[in-house]
Design a protein around this motif. Structure first.
Motif, PDB file in Angstrom:
ATOM      1  N   ALA A 172       0.819  -1.216   0.000  1.00 18.99           N
ATOM      2  CA  ALA A 172       0.000   0.000   0.000  1.00 18.99           C
ATOM      3  C   ALA A 172       0.851   1.264   0.000  1.00 18.99           C
ATOM      4  CB  ALA A 172      -0.944  -0.005   1.200  1.00 18.99           C
ATOM      5  N   ASP A 173       1.995   1.240   0.693  1.00 19.66           N
ATOM      6  CA  ASP A 173       2.823   2.453   0.760  1.00 19.66           C
ATOM      7  C   ASP A 173       3.920   2.492  -0.312  1.00 19.66           C
ATOM      8  OD1 ASP A 173       4.491   0.511   1.823  1.00 19.66           O
ATOM      9  OD2 ASP A 173       4.905   1.597   3.680  1.00 19.66           O
ATOM     10  N   SER A 174       3.891   1.556  -1.263  1.00 17.36           N
ATOM     11  CA  SER A 174       4.859   1.589  -2.362  1.00 17.36           C
ATOM     12  C   SER A 174       4.646   2.820  -3.235  1.00 17.36           C
ATOM     13  CB  SER A 174       4.738   0.347  -3.239  1.00 17.36           C
ATOM     14  OG  SER A 174       5.133  -0.802  -2.537  1.00 17.36           O
ATOM     15  N   VAL A 175       3.390   3.244  -3.340  1.00 21.64           N
ATOM     16  CA  VAL A 175       3.040   4.405  -4.151  1.00 21.64           C
ATOM     17  C   VAL A 175       2.149   5.340  -3.343  1.00 21.64           C
ATOM     18  CG1 VAL A 175       3.201   3.090  -6.315  1.00 21.64           C
ATOM     19  CG2 VAL A 175       0.983   3.332  -5.186  1.00 21.64           C
ATOM     20  N   THR A 176       2.068   6.578  -3.812  1.00 17.97           N
ATOM     21  CA  THR A 176       1.111   7.541  -3.267  1.00 17.97           C
ATOM     22  C   THR A 176       0.271   8.041  -4.428  1.00 17.97           C
ATOM     23  OG1 THR A 176       2.767   9.295  -3.457  1.00 17.97           O
ATOM     24  CG2 THR A 176       2.526   8.254  -1.300  1.00 17.97           C
ATOM     25  N   GLU A 177      -0.919   8.510  -4.116  1.00 16.33           N
ATOM     26  CA  GLU A 177      -1.834   8.961  -5.150  1.00 16.33           C
ATOM     27  C   GLU A 177      -2.273  10.393  -4.886  1.00 16.33           C
ATOM     28  OE1 GLU A 177      -4.992   6.079  -5.467  1.00 16.33           O
ATOM     29  OE2 GLU A 177      -3.578   4.434  -5.807  1.00 16.33           O
ATOM     30  N   TYR A 178      -2.367  11.166  -5.976  1.00 22.84           N
ATOM     31  CA  TYR A 178      -2.731  12.585  -5.899  1.00 22.84           C
ATOM     32  C   TYR A 178      -3.716  12.906  -7.013  1.00 22.84           C
ATOM     33  CZ  TYR A 178       1.486  12.908  -3.068  1.00 22.84           C
ATOM     34  OH  TYR A 178       2.438  12.719  -2.097  1.00 22.84           O
ATOM     35  N   GLN A 179      -4.616  13.845  -6.741  1.00 25.89           N
ATOM     36  CA  GLN A 179      -5.523  14.303  -7.787  1.00 25.89           C
ATOM     37  C   GLN A 179      -4.736  15.137  -8.799  1.00 25.89           C
ATOM     38  OE1 GLN A 179      -8.799  17.369  -7.409  1.00 25.89           O
ATOM     39  NE2 GLN A 179      -9.981  15.459  -7.410  1.00 25.89           N
ATOM     40  N   ASP A 180      -4.912  14.833 -10.068  1.00 28.19           N
ATOM     41  CA  ASP A 180      -4.228  15.518 -11.167  1.00 28.19           C
ATOM     42  C   ASP A 180      -5.286  16.186 -12.037  1.00 28.19           C
ATOM     43  OD1 ASP A 180      -2.862  16.284 -13.449  1.00 28.19           O
ATOM     44  OD2 ASP A 180      -2.056  14.302 -13.895  1.00 28.19           O
ATOM     45  N   ARG A 181      -5.253  17.510 -12.123  1.00 30.56           N
ATOM     46  CA  ARG A 181      -6.230  18.261 -12.911  1.00 30.56           C
ATOM     47  C   ARG A 181      -5.598  18.859 -14.171  1.00 30.56           C
ATOM     48  NH1 ARG A 181     -11.070  19.966 -10.769  1.00 30.56           N
ATOM     49  NH2 ARG A 181     -11.597  18.973  -8.807  1.00 30.56           N
ATOM     50  N   SER A 182      -4.478  18.308 -14.605  1.00 26.42           N
ATOM     51  CA  SER A 182      -3.806  18.840 -15.790  1.00 26.42           C
ATOM     52  C   SER A 182      -4.544  18.444 -17.070  1.00 26.42           C
ATOM     53  CB  SER A 182      -2.356  18.355 -15.847  1.00 26.42           C
ATOM     54  OG  SER A 182      -2.310  16.951 -15.977  1.00 26.42           O
ATOM     55  N   TYR A 183      -4.310  19.183 -18.131  1.00 31.97           N
ATOM     56  CA  TYR A 183      -4.846  18.900 -19.463  1.00 31.97           C
ATOM     57  C   TYR A 183      -6.379  18.838 -19.504  1.00 31.97           C
ATOM     58  CZ  TYR A 183       0.026  17.751 -20.200  1.00 31.97           C
ATOM     59  OH  TYR A 183       1.392  17.807 -20.254  1.00 31.97           O
ATOM     60  N   GLY A 184      -7.034  19.579 -18.609  1.00 31.45           N
ATOM     61  CA  GLY A 184      -8.490  19.640 -18.610  1.00 31.45           C
ATOM     62  C   GLY A 184      -9.185  18.371 -18.160  1.00 31.45           C
ATOM     63  N   MET A 185      -8.452  17.481 -17.478  1.00 30.76           N
ATOM     64  CA  MET A 185      -9.020  16.216 -17.000  1.00 30.76           C
ATOM     65  C   MET A 185      -8.840  16.120 -15.487  1.00 30.76           C
ATOM     66  SD  MET A 185      -7.484  13.508 -19.754  1.00 30.76           S
ATOM     67  CE  MET A 185      -5.865  14.211 -19.945  1.00 30.76           C
ATOM     68  N   ILE A 186      -9.605  15.243 -14.885  1.00 34.34           N
ATOM     69  CA  ILE A 186      -9.392  14.904 -13.479  1.00 34.34           C
ATOM     70  C   ILE A 186      -8.972  13.439 -13.452  1.00 34.34           C
ATOM     71  CG2 ILE A 186     -10.381  14.672 -11.184  1.00 34.34           C
ATOM     72  CD1 ILE A 186     -12.357  16.893 -11.962  1.00 34.34           C
ATOM     73  N   ARG A 187      -7.730  13.197 -13.037  1.00 29.76           N
ATOM     74  CA  ARG A 187      -7.184  11.840 -12.987  1.00 29.76           C
ATOM     75  C   ARG A 187      -6.509  11.647 -11.636  1.00 29.76           C
ATOM     76  NH1 ARG A 187      -3.190  12.018 -17.946  1.00 29.76           N
ATOM     77  NH2 ARG A 187      -2.768  13.998 -16.994  1.00 29.76           N
TER      78      ARG A 187
END
Length: 140
Positions: A77-92
């Motif tokens: 679970a802690d191998s990666v972290t996740e963040y909201q990305d609002r670049s390029y007019g998308m929400i990913r």
């Protein structure tokens, strides 16, 4: 999880290839089908190209048809972290290395069972350590 690895841009530029720096440190993306891990099936562990942090086991890799190596779940679970990305007019949802904060790719909710997730990663952001070989973290 081991201690975070924090380096200056200058230090990262010395350690990484220009392509690795562009993806890992500047949140770039390699072209689809251009990465060396798109079709690989060799057993082992995928680690962060910046710091050696173990990210994904080869058994979690699947062919998504997207042009990037895809995985159903991270190694831990802690191998990666996740963040909201609002670049390029998308929400990913952006995926970063849990140790050095390097940009790896994005995760999408359209993967196969059992997780239903598709961790869509940049090949240049990872290295493959064949099964049976020791994993080594990069230190300062």
């Amino acid at each position: 999880m081991v201690d975070k690895l924090v380096l200056s841009d200058e230090e990262w530029r010395k350690r990484l290839t220009p392509e690795e720096f562009q993806v890992l440190r500047q949140h770039g993306t390699e072209r689809p089908w251009a990465g060396c891990f798109v079709g690989t099936k060799e057993p082992g562990t995928y680690v962060c190209a910046g710091c050696g942090n173990p990210l994904f086991k080869s058994g979690e890799k699947f062919e998504s048809g997207t042009g990037w190596p895809s995985f159903t779940r991270p190694l831990q679970a802690d191998s990666v972290t996740e963040y909201q990305d609002r670049s390029y007019g998308m929400i990913r949802t952006e995926v970063r290395c849990g140790r050095c904060d390097g940009h790896l790719g994005h995760v999408f909710p359209d993967g196969p069972p059992p997780t239903g997730l598709r961790y869509c990663m940049n090949s240049v952001a990872m290295k493959h350590v064949p099964e049976g070989q020791p994993l080594q973290l990069v230190t300062k």
